[in-house]
Write a protein that holds these residues in place. Structure first.
Motif, PDB file in Angstrom:
ATOM      1  N   MET A   1      86.425  34.442  25.821  1.00 26.10           N
ATOM      2  CA  MET A   1      85.454  35.317  26.454  1.00 26.10           C
ATOM      3  C   MET A   1      86.062  36.002  27.679  1.00 26.10           C
ATOM      4  SD  MET A   1      81.661  34.443  27.768  1.00 26.10           S
ATOM      5  CE  MET A   1      80.532  35.748  27.454  1.00 26.10           C
ATOM      6  N   TYR A   2      86.627  35.229  28.598  1.00 24.42           N
ATOM      7  CA  TYR A   2      87.291  35.812  29.766  1.00 24.42           C
ATOM      8  C   TYR A   2      88.782  35.600  29.613  1.00 24.42           C
ATOM      9  CZ  TYR A   2      82.582  35.786  31.614  1.00 24.42           C
ATOM     10  OH  TYR A   2      81.240  35.991  31.773  1.00 24.42           O
ATOM     11  N   GLN A   3      89.519  36.692  29.630  1.00 30.80           N
ATOM     12  CA  GLN A   3      90.958  36.623  29.416  1.00 30.80           C
ATOM     13  C   GLN A   3      91.736  36.527  30.725  1.00 30.80           C
ATOM     14  OE1 GLN A   3      92.621  38.397  26.241  1.00 30.80           O
ATOM     15  NE2 GLN A   3      90.820  37.904  25.047  1.00 30.80           N
ATOM     16  N   HIS A   4      91.219  37.198  31.780  1.00 33.76           N
ATOM     17  CA  HIS A   4      91.978  37.268  33.034  1.00 33.76           C
ATOM     18  C   HIS A   4      91.008  37.242  34.216  1.00 33.76           C
ATOM     19  CE1 HIS A   4      95.653  39.279  35.165  1.00 33.76           C
ATOM     20  NE2 HIS A   4      95.258  38.173  35.770  1.00 33.76           N
ATOM     21  N   ILE A   5      91.129  36.204  35.024  1.00 32.06           N
ATOM     22  CA  ILE A   5      90.196  35.960  36.134  1.00 32.06           C
ATOM     23  C   ILE A   5      90.894  36.214  37.472  1.00 32.06           C
ATOM     24  CG2 ILE A   5      88.745  34.239  37.276  1.00 32.06           C
ATOM     25  CD1 ILE A   5      88.656  32.772  34.524  1.00 32.06           C
ATOM     26  N   LEU A   6      90.253  36.984  38.319  1.00 33.71           N
ATOM     27  CA  LEU A   6      90.729  37.228  39.681  1.00 33.71           C
ATOM     28  C   LEU A   6      89.955  36.336  40.641  1.00 33.71           C
ATOM     29  CD1 LEU A   6      92.401  38.902  41.739  1.00 33.71           C
ATOM     30  CD2 LEU A   6      90.453  40.489  41.818  1.00 33.71           C
ATOM     31  N   VAL A   7      90.684  35.632  41.518  1.00 33.29           N
ATOM     32  CA  VAL A   7      90.061  34.789  42.527  1.00 33.29           C
ATOM     33  C   VAL A   7      90.563  35.233  43.904  1.00 33.29           C
ATOM     34  CG1 VAL A   7      89.572  32.434  43.285  1.00 33.29           C
ATOM     35  CG2 VAL A   7      90.131  32.867  40.871  1.00 33.29           C
ATOM     36  N   PRO A   8      89.736  35.966  44.664  1.00 39.36           N
ATOM     37  CA  PRO A   8      90.115  36.337  46.023  1.00 39.36           C
ATOM     38  C   PRO A   8      89.999  35.109  46.938  1.00 39.36           C
ATOM     39  CG  PRO A   8      88.311  37.709  45.188  1.00 39.36           C
ATOM     40  CD  PRO A   8      88.475  36.570  44.259  1.00 39.36           C
ATOM     41  N   ALA A  22      86.650  28.790  39.079  1.00 38.37           N
ATOM     42  CA  ALA A  22      87.544  29.616  38.262  1.00 38.37           C
ATOM     43  C   ALA A  22      88.485  28.758  37.418  1.00 38.37           C
ATOM     44  CB  ALA A  22      88.337  30.571  39.149  1.00 38.37           C
ATOM     45  N   ILE A  23      88.958  27.663  37.987  1.00 35.32           N
ATOM     46  CA  ILE A  23      89.825  26.749  37.241  1.00 35.32           C
ATOM     47  C   ILE A  23      89.067  26.176  36.047  1.00 35.32           C
ATOM     48  CG2 ILE A  23      90.954  24.479  37.357  1.00 35.32           C
ATOM     49  CD1 ILE A  23      91.789  25.282  40.266  1.00 35.32           C
ATOM     50  N   THR A  24      87.827  25.775  36.259  1.00 39.61           N
ATOM     51  CA  THR A  24      87.007  25.242  35.165  1.00 39.61           C
ATOM     52  C   THR A  24      86.820  26.288  34.071  1.00 39.61           C
ATOM     53  OG1 THR A  24      85.852  23.747  36.670  1.00 39.61           O
ATOM     54  CG2 THR A  24      84.764  24.248  34.584  1.00 39.61           C
ATOM     55  N   ILE A  25      86.535  27.523  34.466  1.00 38.59           N
ATOM     56  CA  ILE A  25      86.358  28.606  33.490  1.00 38.59           C
ATOM     57  C   ILE A  25      87.670  28.865  32.749  1.00 38.59           C
ATOM     58  CG2 ILE A  25      85.844  31.070  33.205  1.00 38.59           C
ATOM     59  CD1 ILE A  25      83.945  30.752  35.651  1.00 38.59           C
ATOM     60  N   ALA A  26      88.770  28.903  33.488  1.00 42.15           N
ATOM     61  CA  ALA A  26      90.079  29.158  32.875  1.00 42.15           C
ATOM     62  C   ALA A  26      90.433  28.086  31.856  1.00 42.15           C
ATOM     63  CB  ALA A  26      91.155  29.252  33.951  1.00 42.15           C
ATOM     64  N   LYS A  27      90.117  26.844  32.164  1.00 41.79           N
ATOM     65  CA  LYS A  27      90.369  25.762  31.207  1.00 41.79           C
ATOM     66  C   LYS A  27      89.501  25.935  29.959  1.00 41.79           C
ATOM     67  CE  LYS A  27      91.892  22.057  34.284  1.00 41.79           C
ATOM     68  NZ  LYS A  27      91.552  20.716  34.816  1.00 41.79           N
ATOM     69  N   THR A  28      88.265  26.318  30.149  1.00 41.72           N
ATOM     70  CA  THR A  28      87.326  26.472  29.032  1.00 41.72           C
ATOM     71  C   THR A  28      87.739  27.602  28.098  1.00 41.72           C
ATOM     72  OG1 THR A  28      85.520  25.638  30.407  1.00 41.72           O
ATOM     73  CG2 THR A  28      84.904  26.880  28.436  1.00 41.72           C
ATOM     74  N   LEU A  81      97.237  24.035  35.228  1.00 45.58           N
ATOM     75  CA  LEU A  81      97.293  25.456  34.892  1.00 45.58           C
ATOM     76  C   LEU A  81      98.341  26.150  35.751  1.00 45.58           C
ATOM     77  CD1 LEU A  81      93.458  26.212  34.814  1.00 45.58           C
ATOM     78  CD2 LEU A  81      94.945  25.840  32.840  1.00 45.58           C
ATOM     79  N   ASP A  82      98.539  27.428  35.485  1.00 47.53           N
ATOM     80  CA  ASP A  82      99.411  28.243  36.314  1.00 47.53           C
ATOM     81  C   ASP A  82      98.650  29.509  36.690  1.00 47.53           C
ATOM     82  OD1 ASP A  82     101.674  28.824  37.760  1.00 47.53           O
ATOM     83  OD2 ASP A  82     102.832  29.559  36.054  1.00 47.53           O
ATOM     84  N   ALA A  83      99.137  30.228  37.668  1.00 48.50           N
ATOM     85  CA  ALA A  83      98.477  31.455  38.116  1.00 48.50           C
ATOM     86  C   ALA A  83      99.503  32.400  38.704  1.00 48.50           C
ATOM     87  CB  ALA A  83      97.410  31.135  39.167  1.00 48.50           C
ATOM     88  N   ASP A  84      99.192  33.672  38.639  1.00 56.14           N
ATOM     89  CA  ASP A  84      99.947  34.670  39.383  1.00 56.14           C
ATOM     90  C   ASP A  84      99.336  34.744  40.776  1.00 56.14           C
ATOM     91  OD1 ASP A  84     101.518  35.325  37.171  1.00 56.14           O
ATOM     92  OD2 ASP A  84     100.173  36.935  36.543  1.00 56.14           O
ATOM     93  N   THR A  85     100.141  35.121  41.750  1.00 53.00           N
ATOM     94  CA  THR A  85      99.621  35.290  43.106  1.00 53.00           C
ATOM     95  C   THR A  85      99.956  36.688  43.602  1.00 53.00           C
ATOM     96  OG1 THR A  85     101.619  34.398  44.152  1.00 53.00           O
ATOM     97  CG2 THR A  85      99.857  32.825  43.642  1.00 53.00           C
ATOM     98  N   ILE A  86      99.033  37.228  44.376  1.00 52.25           N
ATOM     99  CA  ILE A  86      99.226  38.548  44.974  1.00 52.25           C
ATOM    100  C   ILE A  86      98.825  38.468  46.437  1.00 52.25           C
ATOM    101  CG2 ILE A  86      98.507  40.967  44.988  1.00 52.25           C
ATOM    102  CD1 ILE A  86      97.729  40.635  42.035  1.00 52.25           C
ATOM    103  N   LEU A 108      87.031  39.308  34.910  1.00 51.14           N
ATOM    104  CA  LEU A 108      86.063  38.520  35.672  1.00 51.14           C
ATOM    105  C   LEU A 108      86.608  38.285  37.075  1.00 51.14           C
ATOM    106  CD1 LEU A 108      83.452  36.753  35.834  1.00 51.14           C
ATOM    107  CD2 LEU A 108      84.873  34.823  35.078  1.00 51.14           C
ATOM    108  N   ILE A 109      85.759  38.489  38.071  1.00 48.96           N
ATOM    109  CA  ILE A 109      86.082  38.149  39.458  1.00 48.96           C
ATOM    110  C   ILE A 109      85.220  36.956  39.826  1.00 48.96           C
ATOM    111  CG2 ILE A 109      86.064  38.902  41.875  1.00 48.96           C
ATOM    112  CD1 ILE A 109      86.141  41.835  40.750  1.00 48.96           C
ATOM    113  N   VAL A 110      85.846  35.891  40.310  1.00 51.55           N
ATOM    114  CA  VAL A 110      85.114  34.718  40.794  1.00 51.55           C
ATOM    115  C   VAL A 110      85.334  34.685  42.302  1.00 51.55           C
ATOM    116  CG1 VAL A 110      84.822  32.227  40.672  1.00 51.55           C
ATOM    117  CG2 VAL A 110      85.442  33.499  38.601  1.00 51.55           C
ATOM    118  N   ILE A 111      84.261  34.890  43.049  1.00 47.34           N
ATOM    119  CA  ILE A 111      84.370  35.075  44.501  1.00 47.34           C
ATOM    120  C   ILE A 111      83.369  34.186  45.225  1.00 47.34           C
ATOM    121  CG2 ILE A 111      82.781  37.053  44.462  1.00 47.34           C
ATOM    122  CD1 ILE A 111      84.553  38.330  46.677  1.00 47.34           C
TER     123      ILE A 111
END
Length: 145
Positions: A1-8, A22-28, A81-86, A108-111
């Motif tokens: 459902m969600y392919q790429h999540i942004l977490v500010p 966001a981690i929970t969603i990413a795992k799901t 998990l792993d993540a990109d950082t900006i 998806l943005i999780v803020i």
């Protein structure tokens, strides 16, 4: 459902809770995570006769922002998990709501509900409210409760 999540992330309790969600969603959904911290251009708008104080302030703020995403990345990795950082410089509201989602193909943005900028909220409105109103992707707002 969600392919790429942004977490500010801004170092606040709410942004840490948003990361947890966001981690929970990413795992799901086996989603990719991108963690973002922004050096706000407005904090650098200080009148000065030389560029050195501004450069030093930017270096310090960038280091602080990098520390925030590094800590977030460590949390993500501790959860398998792993993540990109900006770390970006600019206006946080537009970077979070539209610019980074477009550049990174975010869906998806999780803020966090609120962050560190209480004075900013009083004067010009919260970043979260702006993101909810202006984002071109779905937004999940997380409270720290």
């Amino acid at each position: 459902m969600y392919q790429h999540i942004l977490v500010p992330l801004d170092g606040s309790k709410n942004s840490q809770k948003a990361l947890s969600v966001a981690i929970t969603i990413a795992k799901t959904f086996s989603s990719k995570l991108t963690l973002l911290s922004v050096v706000d251009n407005r904090t650098l708008a200080v009148p000065t006769t030389t560029a050195t104080p501004v450069n030093n302030a930017y270096t310090e703020l960038k280091g602080y922002a990098q520390g925030i995403v590094d800590a977030g990345l460590k949390t993500v990795q501790e959860n398998g998990l792993d993540a990109d950082t900006i770390v970006s410089q600019g206006y946080p509201k537009s970077l979070i709501a539209t610019d980074v989602p477009k550049e990174q193909n975010i869906d998806l943005i999780v803020i966090g509900k609120s962050g560190r900028g209480a004075v900013d909220r009083l004067l010009i409105g919260s970043t979260t409210a702006y993101v909810v109103r202006n984002a071109t992707v779905q937004v999940l707002v997380v409270n720290d409760n």
